[in-house]
Structures are given as C-alpha cells and as structure tokens.
Design a protein around this motif. Structure first.
Motif, PDB file in Angstrom:
ATOM      1  N   THR A 180       0.835  -1.207   0.000  1.00 30.27           N
ATOM      2  CA  THR A 180       0.000   0.000   0.000  1.00 30.27           C
ATOM      3  C   THR A 180       0.869   1.255   0.000  1.00 30.27           C
ATOM      4  O   THR A 180       0.552   2.229  -0.675  1.00 30.27           O
ATOM      5  CB  THR A 180      -0.980   0.046   1.194  1.00 30.27           C
ATOM      6  OG1 THR A 180      -0.264   0.168   2.416  1.00 30.27           O
ATOM      7  CG2 THR A 180      -1.870  -1.180   1.225  1.00 30.27           C
ATOM      8  N   THR A 234       1.416   8.486   4.638  1.00 33.27           N
ATOM      9  CA  THR A 234       0.223   7.773   5.059  1.00 33.27           C
ATOM     10  C   THR A 234       0.581   6.900   6.250  1.00 33.27           C
ATOM     11  O   THR A 234       1.716   6.439   6.375  1.00 33.27           O
ATOM     12  CB  THR A 234      -0.372   6.892   3.937  1.00 33.27           C
ATOM     13  OG1 THR A 234       0.567   5.886   3.576  1.00 33.27           O
ATOM     14  CG2 THR A 234      -0.751   7.737   2.731  1.00 33.27           C
ATOM     15  N   ARG A 237      -6.208   0.527   9.767  1.00 31.13           N
ATOM     16  CA  ARG A 237      -7.055  -0.669   9.897  1.00 31.13           C
ATOM     17  C   ARG A 237      -6.562  -1.741   8.921  1.00 31.13           C
ATOM     18  O   ARG A 237      -6.218  -1.436   7.782  1.00 31.13           O
ATOM     19  CB  ARG A 237      -8.496  -0.313   9.581  1.00 31.13           C
ATOM     20  CG  ARG A 237      -9.471  -1.460   9.726  1.00 31.13           C
ATOM     21  CD  ARG A 237     -10.902  -0.979   9.434  1.00 31.13           C
ATOM     22  NE  ARG A 237     -11.836  -2.060   9.515  1.00 31.13           N
ATOM     23  CZ  ARG A 237     -12.504  -2.392  10.616  1.00 31.13           C
ATOM     24  NH1 ARG A 237     -12.315  -1.716  11.720  1.00 31.13           N
ATOM     25  NH2 ARG A 237     -13.346  -3.388  10.604  1.00 31.13           N
ATOM     26  N   THR A 261     -10.624   3.132  -2.774  1.00 26.75           N
ATOM     27  CA  THR A 261     -11.445   4.233  -2.282  1.00 26.75           C
ATOM     28  C   THR A 261     -10.560   5.355  -1.763  1.00 26.75           C
ATOM     29  O   THR A 261      -9.616   5.097  -1.005  1.00 26.75           O
ATOM     30  CB  THR A 261     -12.364   3.764  -1.127  1.00 26.75           C
ATOM     31  OG1 THR A 261     -13.153   2.669  -1.579  1.00 26.75           O
ATOM     32  CG2 THR A 261     -13.268   4.883  -0.635  1.00 26.75           C
ATOM     33  N   ARG A 268      -8.839   9.413   3.954  1.00 25.21           N
ATOM     34  CA  ARG A 268      -8.908   7.959   4.168  1.00 25.21           C
ATOM     35  C   ARG A 268      -8.719   7.221   2.834  1.00 25.21           C
ATOM     36  O   ARG A 268      -9.416   7.490   1.858  1.00 25.21           O
ATOM     37  CB  ARG A 268     -10.265   7.607   4.774  1.00 25.21           C
ATOM     38  CG  ARG A 268     -10.448   6.146   5.075  1.00 25.21           C
ATOM     39  CD  ARG A 268     -11.811   5.962   5.781  1.00 25.21           C
ATOM     40  NE  ARG A 268     -12.303   4.638   5.577  1.00 25.21           N
ATOM     41  CZ  ARG A 268     -13.171   4.254   4.647  1.00 25.21           C
ATOM     42  NH1 ARG A 268     -13.686   5.140   3.827  1.00 25.21           N
ATOM     43  NH2 ARG A 268     -13.552   3.012   4.554  1.00 25.21           N
ATOM     44  N   VAL A 308      -8.467   3.354   1.071  1.00 22.12           N
ATOM     45  CA  VAL A 308      -8.792   1.937   1.264  1.00 22.12           C
ATOM     46  C   VAL A 308      -8.178   1.144   0.109  1.00 22.12           C
ATOM     47  O   VAL A 308      -8.364   1.490  -1.060  1.00 22.12           O
ATOM     48  CB  VAL A 308     -10.314   1.700   1.313  1.00 22.12           C
ATOM     49  CG1 VAL A 308     -10.617   0.222   1.511  1.00 22.12           C
ATOM     50  CG2 VAL A 308     -10.960   2.541   2.404  1.00 22.12           C
ATOM     51  N   ARG A 360      -8.246  -6.187   3.223  1.00 24.31           N
ATOM     52  CA  ARG A 360      -8.265  -4.730   3.033  1.00 24.31           C
ATOM     53  C   ARG A 360      -7.316  -4.073   4.015  1.00 24.31           C
ATOM     54  O   ARG A 360      -7.177  -4.524   5.149  1.00 24.31           O
ATOM     55  CB  ARG A 360      -9.652  -4.156   3.308  1.00 24.31           C
ATOM     56  CG  ARG A 360     -10.688  -4.521   2.324  1.00 24.31           C
ATOM     57  CD  ARG A 360     -12.072  -3.988   2.665  1.00 24.31           C
ATOM     58  NE  ARG A 360     -12.149  -3.111   3.820  1.00 24.31           N
ATOM     59  CZ  ARG A 360     -12.921  -2.042   3.903  1.00 24.31           C
ATOM     60  NH1 ARG A 360     -13.690  -1.717   2.918  1.00 24.31           N
ATOM     61  NH2 ARG A 360     -12.959  -1.319   4.994  1.00 24.31           N
ATOM     62  N   GLU A 377      -6.559  -0.044   5.371  1.00 22.96           N
ATOM     63  CA  GLU A 377      -6.911   1.372   5.324  1.00 22.96           C
ATOM     64  C   GLU A 377      -5.741   2.182   5.850  1.00 22.96           C
ATOM     65  O   GLU A 377      -5.096   1.808   6.830  1.00 22.96           O
ATOM     66  CB  GLU A 377      -8.157   1.650   6.170  1.00 22.96           C
ATOM     67  CG  GLU A 377      -9.402   1.026   5.593  1.00 22.96           C
ATOM     68  CD  GLU A 377     -10.667   1.413   6.345  1.00 22.96           C
ATOM     69  OE1 GLU A 377     -10.659   2.419   7.085  1.00 22.96           O
ATOM     70  OE2 GLU A 377     -11.668   0.693   6.183  1.00 22.96           O
ATOM     71  N   ARG A 378      -5.485   3.288   5.192  1.00 20.86           N
ATOM     72  CA  ARG A 378      -4.432   4.210   5.603  1.00 20.86           C
ATOM     73  C   ARG A 378      -5.030   5.611   5.637  1.00 20.86           C
ATOM     74  O   ARG A 378      -6.047   5.870   4.994  1.00 20.86           O
ATOM     75  CB  ARG A 378      -3.240   4.147   4.644  1.00 20.86           C
ATOM     76  CG  ARG A 378      -2.613   2.744   4.595  1.00 20.86           C
ATOM     77  CD  ARG A 378      -1.340   2.703   3.803  1.00 20.86           C
ATOM     78  NE  ARG A 378      -0.240   3.397   4.445  1.00 20.86           N
ATOM     79  CZ  ARG A 378       0.472   2.908   5.457  1.00 20.86           C
ATOM     80  NH1 ARG A 378       0.189   1.711   5.959  1.00 20.86           N
ATOM     81  NH2 ARG A 378       1.461   3.602   5.963  1.00 20.86           N
TER      82      ARG A 378
END
Length: 134
Positions: free
Chosen positions: A51, A65, A69, A92, A97, A99, A115, A117-118
């Motif tokens: 990511t 970032t 999660r 996203t 945020r 994703v 998944r 999230e950052r």
C-alpha cells in the motif's frame, strides 16, 4: 499540507512487492506461533508495504500515510524459501482515508487477501504529536 491533498491519489493506483520467506519471517521467529512457515504479522507487513508503494509517488510534499485498519484472511501456509507477492490496489479515496484491496499469492495460489486502510497525514505534525504525552 493543504486541505485538498488527495487530488493526486485516485482509485486504481497499484503496487506489487515480493518477499522470499526466511527463517526470520516465520511464525516461530515473530512470536505468532510455533511453526516454521510465514507468520501472519509478516504477511500484514508485506500487505502494508504494498500500500505504501502504491501511493509513494503520488503524495503531496510533506505528506505520508499511516496505517489505521487491517482486515486480512491468511489462508495458506508458505514455507521458508518460497516467494510471496502482495498486490495492493487503491479502491477508495475518501478525503484523507485510503482503502486498499490486498491479495498475497505464492506460485499462483492465494495465500492471503483483505483490506488495508491508511490515512493521509502531514508527516511533521504527525511525528511531533506522536512524541507528546497524552
């Protein structure tokens, strides 16, 4: 950092990172089990690395970032000596945020997916606040 930093971050950005599993990557070594196969914490770290790579060239100056999660299903064991690849795709962008969908494979088999999230932050402010007592 300006209020509209996400303009360069658009869904569809991807990156792939690889890891050849060593003894240091095993569940035994990282304390997540007692078997000599790729440990789940290393799978998570590899997913997060993908990511980070996906957005690295698209961040505004002074931004970074941070992970917020992770949802990951670790489905198959990978022995020492094998190479796994994590593919991240930004799906996203919701203001700050981000994703990502993650797939980790080894030799055509899915090892893990999920998944990550950052959150987009001002690097200097984040580090400064992290050092302050709560």
């Amino acid at each position: 950092m300006q209020e509209q930093p996400d303009r360069a971050l658009t869904p569809g950005l991807t990156a792939r990172v690889e890891l050849t599993v060593t003894d240091a990557d095993t569940a035994q070594a990282v304390g997540s089990g007692d078997v000599p196969v790729l440990g789940t914490p290393r799978v998570v770290a590899l997913a997060e690395a993908a990511t980070v790579a996906a957005t690295a060239q698209h961040l505004p100056a002074g931004a970074t970032t941070v992970g917020s999660r992770v949802e990951l299903d670790h489905r198959a064991a990978t022995p020492v000596g094998r190479t796994v690849a994590a593919q991240a795709r930004l799906t996203t962008v919701d203001r700050r945020r981000l994703v990502f969908e993650i797939t980790v494979t080894e030799g055509g088999q899915t090892v893990a997916e999920g998944r990550v999230e950052r959150v987009l932050v001002d690097r200097h402010r984040f580090v400064e606040r992290a050092g302050q007592p709560s």
